[in-house]
Design a protein around this motif. Structure first.
Motif, PDB file in Angstrom:
ATOM      1  N   LEU A 119      43.070  36.594  45.008  1.00  0.00           N
ATOM      2  CA  LEU A 119      42.704  37.410  43.850  1.00  0.00           C
ATOM      3  C   LEU A 119      42.554  38.876  44.255  1.00  0.00           C
ATOM      4  O   LEU A 119      43.031  39.776  43.544  1.00  0.00           O
ATOM      5  N   ASP A 120      41.938  39.124  45.394  1.00  0.00           N
ATOM      6  CA  ASP A 120      41.810  40.506  45.864  1.00  0.00           C
ATOM      7  C   ASP A 120      43.187  41.140  46.073  1.00  0.00           C
ATOM      8  O   ASP A 120      43.418  42.299  45.704  1.00  0.00           O
ATOM      9  N   GLN A 121      44.104  40.377  46.660  1.00  0.00           N
ATOM     10  CA  GLN A 121      45.453  40.898  46.890  1.00  0.00           C
ATOM     11  C   GLN A 121      46.166  41.168  45.564  1.00  0.00           C
ATOM     12  O   GLN A 121      46.859  42.184  45.411  1.00  0.00           O
ATOM     13  N   SER A 122      46.011  40.254  44.598  1.00  0.00           N
ATOM     14  CA  SER A 122      46.659  40.430  43.297  1.00  0.00           C
ATOM     15  C   SER A 122      46.153  41.693  42.602  1.00  0.00           C
ATOM     16  O   SER A 122      46.934  42.463  42.032  1.00  0.00           O
ATOM     17  N   LEU A 123      44.846  41.911  42.640  1.00  0.00           N
ATOM     18  CA  LEU A 123      44.281  43.103  42.005  1.00  0.00           C
ATOM     19  C   LEU A 123      44.818  44.376  42.653  1.00  0.00           C
ATOM     20  O   LEU A 123      45.104  45.375  41.972  1.00  0.00           O
ATOM     21  N   LEU A 128      44.500  47.005  39.389  1.00  0.00           N
ATOM     22  CA  LEU A 128      43.466  46.744  38.394  1.00  0.00           C
ATOM     23  C   LEU A 128      42.144  46.400  39.065  1.00  0.00           C
ATOM     24  O   LEU A 128      42.113  45.913  40.195  1.00  0.00           O
ATOM     25  N   GLU A 129      41.059  46.626  38.333  1.00  0.00           N
ATOM     26  CA  GLU A 129      39.736  46.232  38.818  1.00  0.00           C
ATOM     27  C   GLU A 129      39.444  44.768  38.515  1.00  0.00           C
ATOM     28  O   GLU A 129      38.604  44.155  39.175  1.00  0.00           O
ATOM     29  N   TYR A 130      40.106  44.225  37.503  1.00  0.00           N
ATOM     30  CA  TYR A 130      39.885  42.830  37.133  1.00  0.00           C
ATOM     31  C   TYR A 130      41.128  42.311  36.417  1.00  0.00           C
ATOM     32  O   TYR A 130      41.926  43.092  35.895  1.00  0.00           O
ATOM     33  N   ALA A 153      34.405  30.244  39.716  1.00  0.00           N
ATOM     34  CA  ALA A 153      33.141  30.775  39.207  1.00  0.00           C
ATOM     35  C   ALA A 153      32.776  32.078  39.916  1.00  0.00           C
ATOM     36  O   ALA A 153      32.323  33.041  39.283  1.00  0.00           O
ATOM     37  N   GLN A 154      32.999  32.121  41.223  1.00  0.00           N
ATOM     38  CA  GLN A 154      32.713  33.342  41.987  1.00  0.00           C
ATOM     39  C   GLN A 154      33.603  34.498  41.534  1.00  0.00           C
ATOM     40  O   GLN A 154      33.155  35.650  41.460  1.00  0.00           O
ATOM     41  N   ALA A 155      34.845  34.201  41.185  1.00  0.00           N
ATOM     42  CA  ALA A 155      35.759  35.244  40.706  1.00  0.00           C
ATOM     43  C   ALA A 155      35.197  35.900  39.453  1.00  0.00           C
ATOM     44  O   ALA A 155      35.264  37.125  39.284  1.00  0.00           O
ATOM     45  N   VAL A 156      34.631  35.083  38.550  1.00  0.00           N
ATOM     46  CA  VAL A 156      34.050  35.635  37.328  1.00  0.00           C
ATOM     47  C   VAL A 156      32.758  36.392  37.637  1.00  0.00           C
ATOM     48  O   VAL A 156      32.548  37.511  37.150  1.00  0.00           O
ATOM     49  N   ARG A 157      31.897  35.813  38.443  1.00  0.00           N
ATOM     50  CA  ARG A 157      30.611  36.464  38.730  1.00  0.00           C
ATOM     51  C   ARG A 157      30.788  37.804  39.434  1.00  0.00           C
ATOM     52  O   ARG A 157      29.978  38.718  39.267  1.00  0.00           O
ATOM     53  N   SER A 158      31.859  37.919  40.205  1.00  0.00           N
ATOM     54  CA  SER A 158      32.129  39.165  40.929  1.00  0.00           C
ATOM     55  C   SER A 158      32.690  40.249  40.025  1.00  0.00           C
ATOM     56  O   SER A 158      32.836  41.405  40.447  1.00  0.00           O
ATOM     57  N   GLY A 159      33.037  39.882  38.784  1.00  0.00           N
ATOM     58  CA  GLY A 159      33.624  40.840  37.867  1.00  0.00           C
ATOM     59  C   GLY A 159      35.116  41.026  38.043  1.00  0.00           C
ATOM     60  O   GLY A 159      35.725  41.884  37.386  1.00  0.00           O
ATOM     61  N   LYS A 160      35.732  40.209  38.895  1.00  0.00           N
ATOM     62  CA  LYS A 160      37.162  40.359  39.156  1.00  0.00           C
ATOM     63  C   LYS A 160      38.030  39.537  38.202  1.00  0.00           C
ATOM     64  O   LYS A 160      39.250  39.671  38.189  1.00  0.00           O
ATOM     65  N   ALA A 161      37.403  38.676  37.400  1.00  0.00           N
ATOM     66  CA  ALA A 161      38.099  37.923  36.355  1.00  0.00           C
ATOM     67  C   ALA A 161      37.124  37.741  35.193  1.00  0.00           C
ATOM     68  O   ALA A 161      35.921  37.561  35.413  1.00  0.00           O
ATOM     69  N   LEU A 162      37.655  37.788  33.973  1.00  0.00           N
ATOM     70  CA  LEU A 162      36.795  37.593  32.801  1.00  0.00           C
ATOM     71  C   LEU A 162      36.716  36.131  32.385  1.00  0.00           C
ATOM     72  O   LEU A 162      35.676  35.659  31.942  1.00  0.00           O
ATOM     73  N   TYR A 163      37.849  35.434  32.494  1.00  0.00           N
ATOM     74  CA  TYR A 163      37.947  34.018  32.136  1.00  0.00           C
ATOM     75  C   TYR A 163      38.687  33.298  33.253  1.00  0.00           C
ATOM     76  O   TYR A 163      39.394  33.920  34.051  1.00  0.00           O
TER      77      TYR A 163
END
Length: 329
Positions: A119-123, A128-130, A153-163
């Motif tokens: 996910l970090d690499q994709s952003l 994008l920030e998320y 769940a961690q992806a959402v909590r970190s703010g890097k994904a909304l859903y």
């Protein structure tokens, strides 16, 4: 910078993902093919702008879409930066991780290590920030489901994904994953699966029934069976077709005489309805409300405009549905 107007939303239908607050356009644009390094950047840009100008607000990617892997995200990142940066809040950008992306034991499947690093690499590639939706791309029987869902769940909590979403899951695994994500209080809203007149796996493996019962959305990829459910192959295999020029996913042996006869029969039915085979095939996927959005691919802007004709396609009658079954089951 691209100039867009609010009127682009007037002709699009937006459907809610299950019982969530998120709506997707009935037609979404997929980046699986034709957005890699082998494509023409100007054509990619025109396809994205054509889509957006006609109300397609959802662009669907994955870390490994290319070729080379990562190329589709990089190319969309450039288009967003140069043309659509002012419209970020009007767009749904989704990406995925789950298939092989880099060498070694941490670049594949469903571990927490792989998903969050990917996910970090994709952003970074997208600039994008998320992302709006982050999917696990396929089931991984060797990683505990709790670990994979915990990473989402961690992806959402970190703010890097909304859903979050799940792709290529079956009904029983979806049921277990939903319970885990509910415990994590994570907004899980969508399943992405292959679905078409010629591929009804989600009707057989419980995915469609389970997603409907649990009030989760479905977005269908390959709704035109990679071009078989169009007029492309009515008279054999064109030299510039995907079968001839790519061959990674669609092969000449997919087009048997029996399959060709089915395609021609379906094409005749579509003609009686006054529309193309592609339009009828997309209408079929959307027929009962279980599918939130159809994910279309394209190699030129005109194909996107053709796909949008499904918005004005009449409902299929019971008699027409029976004829489609006769030509496809």
């Amino acid at each position: 910078m691209h100039q867009a107007t609010a009127t682009r939303y007037d002709t699009m239908e937006y459907r809610r993902c299950g019982q969530s607050g998120l709506k997707l356009p009935t037609v979404s644009l997929g980046f699986w093919h034709n957005f890699g390094d082998t494509g023409c950047y100007e054509t990619m840009k025109q396809m994205v702008l054509t889509a957006f100008d006609n109300g397609i607000t959802h662009f669907d990617l994955a870390n490994n879409y290319g070729p080379e892997p990562g190329a589709a995200e990089r190319n969309l990142g450039r288009i967003l930066r140069e043309e659509l940066s002012a419209y970020r809040d009007e767009l749904i950008i989704s990406t995925k991780a789950g298939y092989g992306m880099w060498p070694g034991p941490y670049g594949d499947l469903g571990s927490r290590k792989y998903l969050l690093a990917s996910l970090d690499q994709s952003l970074q590639r997208l600039g994008l920030e998320y992302v709006d939706i982050f999917y696990h791309h396929r089931m991984d029987p060797d990683t505990p489901l709790e670990e994979t869902m915990g990473a989402l769940a961690q992806a959402v909590r970190s703010g890097k994904a909304l859903y979050v979403g799940l792709s290529n899951y079956d009904g029983p695994t979806l049921e277990k994953a939903t319970a885990l994500l509910r415990e994590e209080r994570v907004p899980f809203v969508i399943n992405q699966n292959r679905y078409s007149i010629f591929d009804r796996t989600i009707e057989k493996n419980g995915l469609k029934e389970t997603a409907t019962r649990l009030h989760k959305g479905i977005i269908a990829f390959s709704p035109l069976c990679q071009g078989l459910l169009t007029n492309r192959y009515l008279n054999g295999i064109p030299e510039d077709s995907r079968i001839r020029t790519d061959g990674r996913f669609l092969h000449a042996d997919n087009l048997t005489p029996e399959r060709l006869a089915q395609i021609r029969g379906l094409n005749d039915l579509a003609a009686q309805r006054g529309e193309s085979l592609a339009t009828m095939a997309l209408r079929w996927v959307l027929k009962d409300g279980a599918v939130t959005s159809v994910l279309v691919g394209a190699s030129r802007p005109a194909q996107i405009l053709d796909d949008l004709k499904v918005l004005n396609s009449p409902a299929l009658t019971d008699e027409e549905l029976a004829i489609i079954d006769r030509y496809s089951l």
